[in-house]
Each structure stands twice: as C-alpha cells, then as structure tokens.
Design a protein around this motif. Sequence first.
Motif, PDB file in Angstrom:
ATOM      1  N   ASP A  86       1.194  -1.185   0.354  1.00 33.27           N
ATOM      2  CA  ASP A  86      -0.347  -0.332   0.479  1.00 33.27           C
ATOM      3  C   ASP A  86       0.549   0.986  -0.031  1.00 33.27           C
ATOM      4  OD1 ASP A  86      -1.480  -1.284   0.054  1.00 33.27           O
ATOM      5  OD2 ASP A  86      -2.866  -1.843   2.385  1.00 33.27           O
ATOM      6  N   ILE A  87       1.967   1.552   0.733  1.00 28.89           N
ATOM      7  CA  ILE A  87       3.111   2.157   0.466  1.00 28.89           C
ATOM      8  C   ILE A  87       4.078   2.466  -0.313  1.00 28.89           C
ATOM      9  CG2 ILE A  87       2.183   2.859   2.894  1.00 28.89           C
ATOM     10  CD1 ILE A  87       4.566   1.518   4.163  1.00 28.89           C
ATOM     11  N   PHE A  88       4.273   0.745  -0.687  1.00 27.69           N
ATOM     12  CA  PHE A  88       5.335   1.483  -1.498  1.00 27.69           C
ATOM     13  C   PHE A  88       5.574   1.397  -2.829  1.00 27.69           C
ATOM     14  CE2 PHE A  88       8.247  -0.521   1.552  1.00 27.69           C
ATOM     15  CZ  PHE A  88       8.963  -0.969   1.519  1.00 27.69           C
ATOM     16  N   THR A  89       5.641   3.008  -3.845  1.00 26.09           N
ATOM     17  CA  THR A  89       5.416   3.125  -5.059  1.00 26.09           C
ATOM     18  C   THR A  89       6.455   2.665  -6.153  1.00 26.09           C
ATOM     19  OG1 THR A  89       6.856   4.559  -5.372  1.00 26.09           O
ATOM     20  CG2 THR A  89       4.832   5.322  -4.470  1.00 26.09           C
ATOM     21  N   GLU A  90       7.388   1.598  -5.658  1.00 27.74           N
ATOM     22  CA  GLU A  90       8.214   1.179  -6.197  1.00 27.74           C
ATOM     23  C   GLU A  90       8.021  -0.234  -5.899  1.00 27.74           C
ATOM     24  OE1 GLU A  90      10.100   1.438  -8.549  1.00 27.74           O
ATOM     25  OE2 GLU A  90      10.443   3.718  -8.758  1.00 27.74           O
ATOM     26  N   LEU A  91       6.828  -1.034  -6.230  1.00 23.90           N
ATOM     27  CA  LEU A  91       6.279  -2.529  -5.912  1.00 23.90           C
ATOM     28  C   LEU A  91       7.836  -4.139  -6.259  1.00 23.90           C
ATOM     29  CD1 LEU A  91       2.957  -3.289  -6.775  1.00 23.90           C
ATOM     30  CD2 LEU A  91       3.776  -2.237  -5.030  1.00 23.90           C
ATOM     31  N   ALA A  92       8.793  -3.308  -7.229  1.00 20.22           N
ATOM     32  CA  ALA A  92       9.565  -3.936  -7.469  1.00 20.22           C
ATOM     33  C   ALA A  92      10.953  -4.120  -6.381  1.00 20.22           C
ATOM     34  CB  ALA A  92      10.581  -3.874  -8.565  1.00 20.22           C
ATOM     35  N   ALA A  93      10.856  -3.105  -4.921  1.00 19.64           N
ATOM     36  CA  ALA A  93      11.265  -3.247  -3.685  1.00 19.64           C
ATOM     37  C   ALA A  93      11.100  -4.345  -3.150  1.00 19.64           C
ATOM     38  CB  ALA A  93      10.795  -2.061  -3.211  1.00 19.64           C
ATOM     39  N   LEU A  94       9.363  -5.420  -3.869  1.00 13.95           N
ATOM     40  CA  LEU A  94       9.192  -6.299  -2.692  1.00 13.95           C
ATOM     41  C   LEU A  94       9.541  -7.505  -3.288  1.00 13.95           C
ATOM     42  CD1 LEU A  94       5.324  -4.368  -1.549  1.00 13.95           C
ATOM     43  CD2 LEU A  94       7.920  -4.012  -0.325  1.00 13.95           C
ATOM     44  N   PRO A  95       9.086  -8.200  -1.765  1.00 10.00           N
ATOM     45  CA  PRO A  95       8.817  -8.661  -0.759  1.00 10.00           C
ATOM     46  C   PRO A  95      10.036  -8.035  -0.908  1.00 10.00           C
ATOM     47  CG  PRO A  95      10.019 -10.542  -1.101  1.00 10.00           C
ATOM     48  CD  PRO A  95       9.264  -9.969  -2.013  1.00 10.00           C
ATOM     49  N   VAL A  96      10.497  -7.063   1.404  1.00  9.15           N
ATOM     50  CA  VAL A  96      11.283  -6.812   1.473  1.00  9.15           C
ATOM     51  C   VAL A  96      11.429  -6.912   3.055  1.00  9.15           C
ATOM     52  CG1 VAL A  96      10.002  -4.592   2.829  1.00  9.15           C
ATOM     53  CG2 VAL A  96      12.815  -4.626   1.889  1.00  9.15           C
ATOM     54  N   PHE A  97      12.539  -7.212   3.432  1.00 10.53           N
ATOM     55  CA  PHE A  97      12.894  -7.245   5.306  1.00 10.53           C
ATOM     56  C   PHE A  97      13.823  -6.324   5.930  1.00 10.53           C
ATOM     57  CE2 PHE A  97      12.905 -10.456   2.307  1.00 10.53           C
ATOM     58  CZ  PHE A  97      12.049 -11.534   1.510  1.00 10.53           C
ATOM     59  N   ASN A  98      13.808  -5.150   5.287  1.00  7.90           N
ATOM     60  CA  ASN A  98      15.029  -4.195   6.048  1.00  7.90           C
ATOM     61  C   ASN A  98      13.724  -3.189   6.778  1.00  7.90           C
ATOM     62  OD1 ASN A  98      16.364  -2.127   6.538  1.00  7.90           O
ATOM     63  ND2 ASN A  98      17.054  -1.650   4.193  1.00  7.90           N
ATOM     64  N   SER A  99      14.049  -2.987   8.103  1.00  4.25           N
ATOM     65  CA  SER A  99      12.832  -2.067   8.621  1.00  4.25           C
ATOM     66  C   SER A  99      13.383  -0.517   7.965  1.00  4.25           C
ATOM     67  CB  SER A  99      13.268  -2.083  10.272  1.00  4.25           C
ATOM     68  OG  SER A  99      14.453  -1.776  10.174  1.00  4.25           O
ATOM     69  N   ASN A 100      14.268  -0.405   7.803  1.00  2.00           N
ATOM     70  CA  ASN A 100      15.020   1.190   7.005  1.00  2.00           C
ATOM     71  C   ASN A 100      13.916   1.511   5.781  1.00  2.00           C
ATOM     72  OD1 ASN A 100      17.013   1.411   9.403  1.00  2.00           O
ATOM     73  ND2 ASN A 100      18.603   0.430   7.716  1.00  2.00           N
ATOM     74  N   ALA A 101      14.113   0.533   4.575  1.00  2.00           N
ATOM     75  CA  ALA A 101      13.655   0.967   3.991  1.00  2.00           C
ATOM     76  C   ALA A 101      12.090   1.050   4.082  1.00  2.00           C
ATOM     77  CB  ALA A 101      13.242  -0.594   2.658  1.00  2.00           C
ATOM     78  N   ILE A 102      11.477   0.509   4.747  1.00  2.00           N
ATOM     79  CA  ILE A 102      10.105  -0.071   5.590  1.00  2.00           C
ATOM     80  C   ILE A 102       9.703   1.258   5.877  1.00  2.00           C
ATOM     81  CG2 ILE A 102       7.941  -1.145   7.082  1.00  2.00           C
ATOM     82  CD1 ILE A 102       9.017  -3.393   6.505  1.00  2.00           C
ATOM     83  N   ASN A 105       8.738   4.689   3.949  1.00  2.00           N
ATOM     84  CA  ASN A 105       7.858   5.523   2.677  1.00  2.00           C
ATOM     85  C   ASN A 105       6.496   4.956   3.659  1.00  2.00           C
ATOM     86  OD1 ASN A 105       8.262   4.246   0.196  1.00  2.00           O
ATOM     87  ND2 ASN A 105       9.824   2.747   1.709  1.00  2.00           N
ATOM     88  N   LEU A 106       6.937   5.699   5.202  1.00  2.00           N
ATOM     89  CA  LEU A 106       5.533   5.828   5.759  1.00  2.00           C
ATOM     90  C   LEU A 106       4.430   6.475   5.461  1.00  2.00           C
ATOM     91  CD1 LEU A 106       7.564   4.296   9.143  1.00  2.00           C
ATOM     92  CD2 LEU A 106       5.727   2.937   7.846  1.00  2.00           C
ATOM     93  N   SER A 107       5.191   8.285   5.470  1.00  2.00           N
ATOM     94  CA  SER A 107       5.207   9.097   4.989  1.00  2.00           C
ATOM     95  C   SER A 107       3.285   8.713   3.624  1.00  2.00           C
ATOM     96  CB  SER A 107       5.358   9.919   4.811  1.00  2.00           C
ATOM     97  OG  SER A 107       5.868  10.013   3.404  1.00  2.00           O
ATOM     98  N   LYS A 108       3.689   7.599   2.944  1.00  2.00           N
ATOM     99  CA  LYS A 108       2.970   7.274   2.203  1.00  2.00           C
ATOM    100  C   LYS A 108       1.618   6.253   2.429  1.00  2.00           C
ATOM    101  CE  LYS A 108       6.388   6.711  -2.005  1.00  2.00           C
ATOM    102  NZ  LYS A 108       7.536   6.469  -0.791  1.00  2.00           N
ATOM    103  N   ILE A 109       1.635   6.011   4.129  1.00  2.00           N
ATOM    104  CA  ILE A 109      -0.070   6.106   4.170  1.00  2.00           C
ATOM    105  C   ILE A 109      -1.456   6.979   4.113  1.00  2.00           C
ATOM    106  CG2 ILE A 109      -0.825   5.109   6.521  1.00  2.00           C
ATOM    107  CD1 ILE A 109       1.660   4.406   7.804  1.00  2.00           C
ATOM    108  N   VAL A 110      -1.988   6.627   3.967  1.00  2.00           N
ATOM    109  CA  VAL A 110      -3.208   6.916   3.163  1.00  2.00           C
ATOM    110  C   VAL A 110      -3.402   7.446   4.679  1.00  2.00           C
ATOM    111  CG1 VAL A 110      -5.561   7.316   1.885  1.00  2.00           C
ATOM    112  CG2 VAL A 110      -3.695   5.741   1.248  1.00  2.00           C
ATOM    113  N   GLY A 111      -3.892   8.568   4.723  1.00  2.00           N
ATOM    114  CA  GLY A 111      -4.397   8.980   5.597  1.00  2.00           C
ATOM    115  C   GLY A 111      -4.164   9.431   6.765  1.00  2.00           C
ATOM    116  N   LEU A 112      -2.946   9.997   6.589  1.00  2.00           N
ATOM    117  CA  LEU A 112      -1.877   9.681   7.701  1.00  2.00           C
ATOM    118  C   LEU A 112      -1.587  11.283   7.606  1.00  2.00           C
ATOM    119  CD1 LEU A 112       0.082   9.043   9.883  1.00  2.00           C
ATOM    120  CD2 LEU A 112       1.387   9.696   8.251  1.00  2.00           C
ATOM    121  N   SER A 113      -2.040  11.938   9.524  1.00  2.00           N
ATOM    122  CA  SER A 113      -2.637  12.888  10.102  1.00  2.00           C
ATOM    123  C   SER A 113      -0.604  13.871  10.420  1.00  2.00           C
ATOM    124  CB  SER A 113      -2.643  12.978  11.411  1.00  2.00           C
ATOM    125  OG  SER A 113      -2.329  12.397  11.905  1.00  2.00           O
ATOM    126  N   GLU A 114      -0.847  14.739  10.196  1.00  2.00           N
ATOM    127  CA  GLU A 114       0.459  15.797  10.150  1.00  2.00           C
ATOM    128  C   GLU A 114       0.987  15.413  11.316  1.00  2.00           C
ATOM    129  OE1 GLU A 114       2.977  19.134   8.962  1.00  2.00           O
ATOM    130  OE2 GLU A 114       2.399  17.591   7.861  1.00  2.00           O
TER     131      GLU A 114
END
Length: 341
Positions: A86-102, A105-114
């Motif tokens: 839902d938040i990775f615009t680059e789906l080729a990066a998935l699957p991912v096992f790197n918390s830094n990578a995740i 992309n957190l600011s792309k969460i739909v509806g996330l408040s300021e």
Amino acid sequence: MIDFVITWVDGEDPSWVRDLEYFKRVEGSGDSSSARYRDIGVLKYLLRSIEKNASWVNKVYLVTEGHIPHWLDPACRNLVCVRHSDIFTELAALPVFNSNAIEMNLSKIVGLSEKFVLFNDDCLLVNPVKESDFFNGAFPCDFFIDNPFKALAIKLLGLAEADSTWFSCIRRNHARLNSVYEKRLSELFLTGKYLDRSYGFWGNFCNFLSLFFGRFLFIEHFHHPQPYLKSTWELALRKFSEDVTRTTFQKFRGGEDVTHYLFRYVQLASGQFYPKVPPKCNTFNLASLRDAEFCVAHIQKYTHVCINDTPDLPESSFFAARSLIVDCLDSLFPEKSRFEK
C-alpha cells in the motif's frame, strides 16, 4: 489529531520465512540476523498500553507485510492495517526484510495525519502519557544534544568501520545531514533551540563544545516513540531522494542505509520542534535471560520503554526470556483492548 504508526513482522509465517531464506541466498549480504524478525511478544501489550495510557490517540496504523495477528480485530474503527504494497510506489522493491526500507515509505500511508508518532513493535507505554508529551502546539517535542565525546569514542574505537550496521547507518545519516545543513547557519541555531535549559547542564555543555566544529557530530537519541511532522518527513524525502531510493531497494539492513533518524535530524536542523527531553524512558537490551529478569524487575519505573531483542540473545534463552516478558506484561495489562477480538 495525533496518529500512532507501528511496524511489525510475523517472523514465524511459513510463506514469509520461505521468501526470507530465498532472498538471503540470492542477496548474500546485509543484516539478516534472526533477532531482526523474532517476536518477543510485545505488540499485543503495546496496543493495550495505548488504550490504557494514551486513549486520546486518533488512529493507530499497523504496517506489516500483510500479516494480521490472530488476536487482532482489523475491524476496530481506530485501527488501520497497512500492507507494504500500500505504501511502496516501487513494487519491485518487495518483498522487503529491511525495517529501514519500510520506514522510508511511511509518509505514503493514506490518511496519515500531519502529526504522528512512530513506534517500533518492541516499545511500550508503561505509564500514562499526554498529547503534550509528544507535541506542543504545531511542533513535535524533541531535544538536540550533539555529543562530541561519543563522536570521538566511535572514531577511536572504529565502531562505524567494524561489523556494526547500526553505527554505520548513524554515520551515514550524519554525513548526509552535513552535506545539506551548515550547523551554525541552520534554523536550529538561528531560532535559539541549539541551547535550551531542558537539555540540562550536560546537554548544553556538549552543544557548546560541538560549536567549535562546523558540522554535526553525534546527535543523541533515545530508542523511544518518536514524534514527527509529516511535512518535515516529506521535506527530508525530497532532500535525500537518492538515499531514500537506494535504501528502499535494500532487501536487508546494510551500512549504507539511511534511517528514519535522518528525518529526525532534518526536523532538528530546520528548527521544526519544541525543545523538551522525553519523559522517563529506558531501553532494555536483551542479551541474556538475566537481562530479561532485570527488565521485569525495573520496567514500572519508566513512562515508556523499549524491550530490544538483540542478536546476542541465543535461541536457547529466547523462549524463556519471552515467557518472562509476556508474563510480566500480562500482569501489567491484563485487560483486552478495543484492538483485540
């Protein structure tokens, strides 16, 4: 409105484990220690602690590969389950096992408040917290201490050069920050937040000494729930887009990653924070069963804690340590939260 964001992985899911083992063989590099994925059992109690000690929260976003704990109620109106896809615009990066990578992309969460607070799944709110513990008006509460002594110790001991992914990432964060921000010309300095009585004598002493250097040296932090402004996060994404993209495509943690702490550094350097040291907090690093016993004995002294499972905790001790931790947390938070079935 203030949202909470939690990242979690089910390290026992068979399909996920198969993918993990496949990419470990293919990639052949990075930090893929089992401690990165073992579940010490804190998530359920983190949600219970949020219900008990931060009931004012707007929404809780749980970010996973798609895993839903069997006890979780995904229909809870205050809970939003977010998949990596839902938040990775680059789906080729998935699957991912790197918390830094995740986290990139957190600011792309739909509806996330300021205003949002980032939690790792090993954090816990042991005692009540107020909105003002995380935000003061429009600004996140944070502190700036640039510690020249730690910077020197790291250099002398060669920690950033040794087999330490964390220190290498922190060094990378500082290098990238210094490539964009001049400390003495930053908003941090110009807005008078470089020195503040909330930092205490030691913090201000460190900041005074570090003034003799033209760059940021070692910005202190605690492993605790970190408040952010989404707009500042997105500013950092634009300033360091190449680093973000490179980290996003790293399947496993590596020393060339940047971390979400770089976004915090931007928040500090741009003066977008209210000077305030966080409430009493502590990190319990579990390297042995004795460490788990110490955690259980002292956890109630703090407002919030991190119960950090380390690679030094052997598999032979892990389950006994987890049992101790879970029994303790079950006694502290015995009642189900609205997030549970």
